[in-house]
Design a protein around this motif. Structure first.
Motif, PDB file in Angstrom:
ATOM      1  N   GLY A  27       0.815  -1.213   0.000  1.00  0.00           N
ATOM      2  CA  GLY A  27       0.000   0.000   0.000  1.00  0.00           C
ATOM      3  C   GLY A  27       0.846   1.258   0.000  1.00  0.00           C
ATOM      4  O   GLY A  27       1.975   1.242   0.491  1.00  0.00           O
ATOM      5  N   PRO A  28       0.308   2.343  -0.520  1.00  0.00           N
ATOM      6  CA  PRO A  28       1.081   3.573  -0.667  1.00  0.00           C
ATOM      7  C   PRO A  28       1.455   4.253   0.647  1.00  0.00           C
ATOM      8  O   PRO A  28       2.335   5.108   0.670  1.00  0.00           O
ATOM      9  CB  PRO A  28       0.174   4.466  -1.514  1.00  0.00           C
ATOM     10  N   GLU A  29       0.819   3.868   1.746  1.00  0.00           N
ATOM     11  CA  GLU A  29       1.127   4.464   3.047  1.00  0.00           C
ATOM     12  C   GLU A  29       2.090   3.609   3.881  1.00  0.00           C
ATOM     13  O   GLU A  29       2.509   4.004   4.960  1.00  0.00           O
ATOM     14  CB  GLU A  29      -0.165   4.712   3.838  1.00  0.00           C
ATOM     15  N   MET A  30       2.455   2.451   3.361  1.00  0.00           N
ATOM     16  CA  MET A  30       3.286   1.511   4.111  1.00  0.00           C
ATOM     17  C   MET A  30       4.768   1.857   3.991  1.00  0.00           C
ATOM     18  O   MET A  30       5.264   2.109   2.900  1.00  0.00           O
ATOM     19  CB  MET A  30       3.040   0.083   3.616  1.00  0.00           C
ATOM     20  N   GLU A  31       5.469   1.834   5.152  1.00  0.00           N
ATOM     21  CA  GLU A  31       6.906   2.118   5.206  1.00  0.00           C
ATOM     22  C   GLU A  31       7.599   0.998   5.966  1.00  0.00           C
ATOM     23  O   GLU A  31       7.024   0.412   6.881  1.00  0.00           O
ATOM     24  CB  GLU A  31       7.154   3.447   5.921  1.00  0.00           C
ATOM     25  N   ALA A  32       8.846   0.722   5.600  1.00  0.00           N
ATOM     26  CA  ALA A  32       9.585  -0.354   6.261  1.00  0.00           C
ATOM     27  C   ALA A  32      11.056   0.013   6.414  1.00  0.00           C
ATOM     28  O   ALA A  32      11.613   0.768   5.616  1.00  0.00           O
ATOM     29  CB  ALA A  32       9.463  -1.652   5.468  1.00  0.00           C
ATOM     30  N   VAL A  33      11.632  -0.565   7.467  1.00  0.00           N
ATOM     31  CA  VAL A  33      13.069  -0.478   7.717  1.00  0.00           C
ATOM     32  C   VAL A  33      13.549  -1.900   7.950  1.00  0.00           C
ATOM     33  O   VAL A  33      12.971  -2.623   8.766  1.00  0.00           O
ATOM     34  CB  VAL A  33      13.379   0.377   8.967  1.00  0.00           C
ATOM     35  N   GLY A  34      14.570  -2.308   7.232  1.00  0.00           N
ATOM     36  CA  GLY A  34      15.183  -3.610   7.446  1.00  0.00           C
ATOM     37  C   GLY A  34      16.524  -3.425   8.135  1.00  0.00           C
ATOM     38  O   GLY A  34      17.263  -2.488   7.813  1.00  0.00           O
ATOM     39  N   VAL A  35      16.828  -4.312   9.090  1.00  0.00           N
ATOM     40  CA  VAL A  35      18.076  -4.218   9.856  1.00  0.00           C
ATOM     41  C   VAL A  35      18.797  -5.563   9.798  1.00  0.00           C
ATOM     42  O   VAL A  35      18.210  -6.593  10.135  1.00  0.00           O
ATOM     43  CB  VAL A  35      17.800  -3.847  11.334  1.00  0.00           C
ATOM     44  N   ASP A  36      20.059  -5.535   9.369  1.00  0.00           N
ATOM     45  CA  ASP A  36      20.857  -6.759   9.349  1.00  0.00           C
ATOM     46  C   ASP A  36      22.338  -6.403   9.376  1.00  0.00           C
ATOM     47  O   ASP A  36      22.753  -5.391   8.821  1.00  0.00           O
ATOM     48  CB  ASP A  36      20.550  -7.592   8.106  1.00  0.00           C
ATOM     49  N   LEU A  37      23.120  -7.258  10.017  1.00  0.00           N
ATOM     50  CA  LEU A  37      24.573  -7.078  10.095  1.00  0.00           C
ATOM     51  C   LEU A  37      25.310  -7.587   8.865  1.00  0.00           C
ATOM     52  O   LEU A  37      26.406  -7.129   8.559  1.00  0.00           O
ATOM     53  CB  LEU A  37      25.123  -7.854  11.301  1.00  0.00           C
ATOM     54  N   ASP A  38      24.724  -8.545   8.173  1.00  0.00           N
ATOM     55  CA  ASP A  38      25.406  -9.258   7.098  1.00  0.00           C
ATOM     56  C   ASP A  38      25.152  -8.608   5.739  1.00  0.00           C
ATOM     57  O   ASP A  38      24.024  -8.603   5.238  1.00  0.00           O
ATOM     58  CB  ASP A  38      24.946 -10.714   7.090  1.00  0.00           C
TER      59      ASP A  38
END
Length: 119
Positions: A27-38
């Motif tokens: 959806g156009p209002e959806m936001e995400a942040v992904g976090v990873d060390l590798d």
């Protein structure tokens, strides 16, 4: 469960960040942040990043950081999938991670993880 639709998600241990990409595409209002060390799986995930629209790319941020970092962005939903939190073999470190997730969940949000699979 919380009677409001979550709009932001933080995917801890995101690897190729497929869940984050799907979240943003939903959806156009959806936001995400992904976090990873590798960096290796993150680099692989960037190939799928090219298949997203410019707007979707703008709403997705990938951080090459430790999930124990106390300055991670907060979100309506924090997810740790693929039993990835099992990497923490020390009870004290596991508790530190869970506390970090608690701090990172917006008021009325959820922390979701799976506890199956693996050896």
């Amino acid at each position: 469960l919380k009677k409001k639709k979550p709009k932001s998600m933080r995917e801890d241990f995101c690897g190729t960040f497929e869940l984050s990409r799907a979240w943003v595409r939903s959806g156009p209002e959806m936001e995400a942040v992904g976090v990873d060390l590798d960096l290796e799986p993150i680099s692989y995930g960037l190939k799928g990043f090219k298949e997203m629209t410019v707007d979707q790319q703008r709403r997705l941020d990938i951080l090459n950081k430790n999930v124990l970092d106390k300055k991670l962005p907060s979100a309506d939903l924090v997810a740790a999938m693929n039993f990835s939190h099992y990497i923490f073999k020390d009870r004290k470190v596991m508790l530190e991670y869970f506390k970090n997730c608690y701090r990172g969940v917006n008021k009325g949000g959820l922390f979701i993880l799976d506890c199956f699979g693996g050896s």
